[in-house]
Structures are given as structure tokens and as C-alpha cells.
Design an enzyme around this catalytic site. Structure first.
Site, PDB file in Angstrom:
ATOM      1  N   CYS B  89      71.414  20.846  -4.462  1.00 61.49           N
ATOM      2  CA  CYS B  89      70.314  21.794  -4.543  1.00 61.49           C
ATOM      3  C   CYS B  89      69.475  21.391  -5.730  1.00 61.49           C
ATOM      4  O   CYS B  89      69.968  21.377  -6.869  1.00 61.49           O
ATOM      5  CB  CYS B  89      70.853  23.218  -4.710  1.00 61.49           C
ATOM      6  N   CYS B 220      62.024  25.861  -2.963  1.00 55.44           N
ATOM      7  CA  CYS B 220      62.959  24.912  -2.358  1.00 55.44           C
ATOM      8  C   CYS B 220      62.663  23.556  -2.991  1.00 55.44           C
ATOM      9  O   CYS B 220      61.569  23.018  -2.826  1.00 55.44           O
ATOM     10  CB  CYS B 220      62.745  24.865  -0.842  1.00 55.44           C
TER      11      CYS B 220
END
Lengths: 292, 292
Positions: B89, B220
Site C-alpha cells: 500500500c 490511492c
């Protein structure tokens, strides 16, 4: 005011709160809107439906706290997630009571009075459950709510705040509830909280709630009380009967019990949990590097 | 395992995480799905997009951690909010780096390698900003996305995970994004993350992102990288030029900077903050009453 602020996080049927202990009123000053909103931000902050500042009535000069001195030692200084101050919250005050019981050494062997901006409320404790006397509901007559092309008759009930309770065949009937249900602005000039209720059995209902200003929520204490009052009236189990009556009210976030006493008062009972404690560092705080 | 678990809460452009320090791998055992999901629950727990367990590669027997021993001291054990384990991530690893810098005394004067299930990633620090080298993007050709009756040409870009980048006239054009945008299942057999991008100026874009499995999110990291790659190609500013090129990418949760280096690698830079620390008491824990 120190940049680091001690907090607790808790919830009652998934109505969640950040608690800020400030017993002698010296730690948090006037508790700014900005700080409250930063704490309640669900991405950049801790995330909560509201903040409960825990302060002694003797230590806080809010008129409601001053008025309650001698009657209640503790004041629930409740703030909405946007930072505005608010009067009462049926799930919030139960979590507030849990904190007092576990960490401020209050006596919970009998009733515990807690001052709020809506007057002094009385809590009672039994294991993991905390009850609050929500007072006498006002039943204000029939009304109507609609979602899209569908309408339902509803009962107008006030618990200090306005509710419309509609019985539905299934909780899905209300749809996604992304918009507030339509209602009669003559009955509800300041908006309304709407409960959609189904029967699950004898003195047992389930509900969804759309709260004005918040949208659909996991639980609403006054909404559960309004739903119970409407169900009890529909069932012909009126208030004031000997021993009163009690209903189980399932909400998305858990299970509540609502009693309607012989004296015509409604008492909300349910779980109230503290899940974490810690220290808020502030949205922009970064620790200085240690020399090591 | 103790019932009480030390945690930190942080975020990068409002992609938020619960960090669980477990340097020698002894505190958290196998970090159950149930615990991760309870921590990430936004009402009954702390609330987060995922959990980052902080463990030394030497102390963890995950094959990815074992393989990275000698190359990276620290392993980012990343778990999704539902409790499943995940690889990488871009925002999470930057918050992970902030924690290492501030509380594990790592040397941040130069590049810091961090092991993940997607291999070892390199972080760099400058004030409040943390950068991560996200590797070499793969540009896989033209595709199409649709929302309702509206369609846009899109560029298929992989950053390890699949993206479709569509340029729109305004970010409102994509509507409420309550459902995943339609896409070509031939291009994306396992679903796709979709970025809707507008130009805000020279080497400056803004985007909304719909993440597969999560819906629209505030940020994101790989999506910002994919958007930058598509914008740079559309602008004729190809990778591999001397000095590379850099774009500002605004997301709902803040501002990111994405560079495409001479070596064809993309580097994601942005804020990474720790906002709270504390102790998780467990969803059902209630303190025993003190005798006083």
C-alpha cells in the site's frame, strides 16, 4: 492547553464517541469546534459520532452545569461531530456513565444523576448494561412519511427531539435511505428523525433510523424509545399500567431494551463499552527525532 | 497474548491505518482476522483502511520476511480492513516509515529499505513528507470505462495492481460512484481500480478513484501513480528523459507528488502523519472497578 490530549473511545450499539476526561475543567479550555471536528474525522482523526467531555458541574460555567450543581457531580458536555454543542444523546450518556463507573470511581450501586444541557438524567448499572431514564415521551398524533413513490402512515413522537415512526412489512422497503424520507413540514418544521419498524415477535421489534443531519445510522437512542412507544400504543399496551411494559428493540448496531414505566417515563437500556484509550497527538503533530 | 494492545493511528492523504508495534514478533502472535477486523471497524473499533503490523524481518517467519533478511530490517505486515493479508500500500508504507522514523530510531538520513509481501521498497524522508519508490509501471494499452450511459477511453496501467485511467472534463462527470464503473472483463479479469482525472495546470492533475472492493476512497497511492503515468504519456513527457519528470496529483484527502525517473521508476511522495497512540482494550473488555 497541552497539544497532547488524553482520550477514550467507546460505543453504545455502535453509536460511537470520543471521551475527553477533564474533571476539573482545566485541561481543555473551551474545547474548540476545530478540535472536536478533527477528533471526529473518520479518516484524518479518531472518528466518532460525537465528543463527550467529562467535567464536574462545579468546574464548568455552562449555565446548565451551574444549574445542576448540588444535584449532579458530573456534566456531559456533548458535541456533535461537526463541533457544534448538543443537548443529549441516549447512547452517549450511557457510554459516559460507563467511563464514570470504571475510571472516576463513582458509586454505581444506586441511581447516578448526570447533568446535561437537557437537564439532569438518571443512570442505572447492571453488569455490561447501562440504563438511562429518558423522561416522558409526547405522542403528538398521526403523520406520514414517504420514500420515493412509497408512503406509510407514521406516529409523531417527541423525546425532546422529533420522531416519525412508520411500521413497514420489511426493513428493506425503505430502500437505500441515501436521502431523507419526505415528511410533512407542518408537523416537522425543523426536520425529523424517521424510524422504520418491523415486528419480530412479542414485545420485540427491529428498526432502521434516518437521523436528520446525519443520514442512516447504526443506532439512535431516542429513536429506539420512539419506536417502542409507537409499538406499545399499537399493541394496546399503554403507559401507566401496573409494572409498566418493556420491549426489545433491535438496531443495526445491536440490541436495546426500552421500558415504559408506570409513571409514564421511558428507560433506555443497552451495552456501553470502552474499547480503547490513548493520547491525541494533533492532526499535524510529528514527534521530534530522538537522538539515538 | 495480552488483551491490551498498543497501537498508533496515522494516515497519508486520509488513507488511514492502525499501526501495531511488534518489533520482536512476540506480542501479537498470528494477528487474527478477527482482531484486525475489530480494530478496523469504524463504529465498534478504532476504524481504519487497514492494519500495519511493525515487525523485524528476523522475527517473522512469513516467506517474504525471511527472503528480505539482510536486505531490510523491518517488515510491513499489511492487513486489509476485513482481516485478509495484503501485499503493498503506497500510502500505508509511507505512514509505516513515519512510525519507524519517529519511534524505532531508524536512520532516515538516507534511503530506508522496508520489506513487504511485494518485495523490498525504498523510502526517503524530507520533513513531513515521505517518498516511496513504487517500481516500474507497465503501460498495457487502451481500454474503456463507463458509468451509467457515459463512457470514456482509458489507459490500462499496472502498478502491480490493475488501473484504468480516464480523463474527464470535470470530476463530477463520474457521478456518485456508488457502483463500480463498468470495464472490459477481458482487460481486467480480476476487476480494476478506476481513476477519473482532470488537468489543473502544468504537470498538475486532480483525480477521484474507485477502488475495487472498497468503493470510492479519499486516496490511492498506486492510483495516483497510474494517473501521473497516463498524464505524462498524454503530454508527451515520456519516462527515461534526463532528470525524469514530476506531477502534482490532488486527491480527495490531500496532495501527492509523483515522479517518473530517468530509470523509468515512479516515486510517490506525500504527507504521512501519526495522529494518536493508545491501548486497544478489546471489543468486550470492561475494566474491573477500582476499590476506591
Amino acid at each position: 492547553m497541552s497539544e497532547r490530549i488524553a482520550f477514550w473511545k467507546g460505543h453504545g450499539t455502535e453509536n460511537d464517541f470520543v471521551l475527553l476526561p477533564d474533571p476539573d475543567g482545566s485541561r481543555l479550555g473551551d474545547l474548540s469546534r476545530e478540535l472536536t471536528a478533527a477528533l471526529c474525522d473518520r479518516r484524518a482523526g479518531l472518528g466518532a459520532d460525537g465528543v463527550l467531555r467529562v467535567v464536574r458541574t462545579e468546574a464548568y460555567d455552562d449555565p446548565a452545569a451551574v444549574a445542576a450543581r448540588g444535584e449532579a457531580e458530573w456534566f456531559m458536555d456533548y458535541r456533535n461531530a461537526d463541533g457544534s454543542s448538543s443537548e443529549m444523546c441516549g447512547n452517549g450518556i450511557r457510554v459516559f456513565g460507563r467511563y464514570l463507573a470504571d475510571h472516576e470511581h463513582v458509586d454505581i450501586s444506586g441511581p447516578l444523576p448526570v447533568a446535561t444541557r437537557a437537564g439532569t438524567k438518571v443512570l442505572r448499572f447492571a453488569g455490561d448494561l447501562v440504563s438511562v431514564d429518558m423522561g416522558v415521551p409526547e405522542v403528538l398524533g398521526d403523520t406520514k412519511v414517504s420514500v420515493g413513490s412509497r408512503s406509510w402512515p407514521a406516529l409523531h413522537v417527541s423525546l425532546g427531539n422529533p420522531h416519525a415512526v412508520a411500521f413497514v412489512d420489511s426493513l428493506d422497503q425503505a430502500g437505500a435511505l441515501l436521502e431523507p424520507p419526505e415528511h410533512d413540514p407542518g408537523d416537522y418544521p425543523a426536520g425529523v428523525n424517521v424510524e422504520f419498524v418491523v415486528r419480530h415477535g412479542d414485545r420485540h421489534v427491529a428498526m432502521r433510523v434516518h437521523e436528520r443531519g446525519s443520514g442512516e445510522t447504526r443506532s439512535c437512542g431516542t429513536g429506539a424509545c420512539a419506536a417502542m412507544v409507537a409499538a406499545a400504543l399499537a399493541d394496546g399496551v399503554h403507559e401507566g399500567g401496573p409494572g409498566g411494559t418493556s420491549y426489545r428493540v433491535d438496531v443495526a448496531g445491536g440490541r436495546l431494551e426500552v421500558a415504559w414505566t408506570e409513571q409514564g417515563r421511558v428507560v433506555l437500556t443497552g451495552p456501553a463499552l470502552l474499547v480503547a484509550r490513548g493520547e491525541w497527538l494533533g492532526p499535524r503533530t510529528r514527534a521530534r527525532r530522538s537522538p539515538g
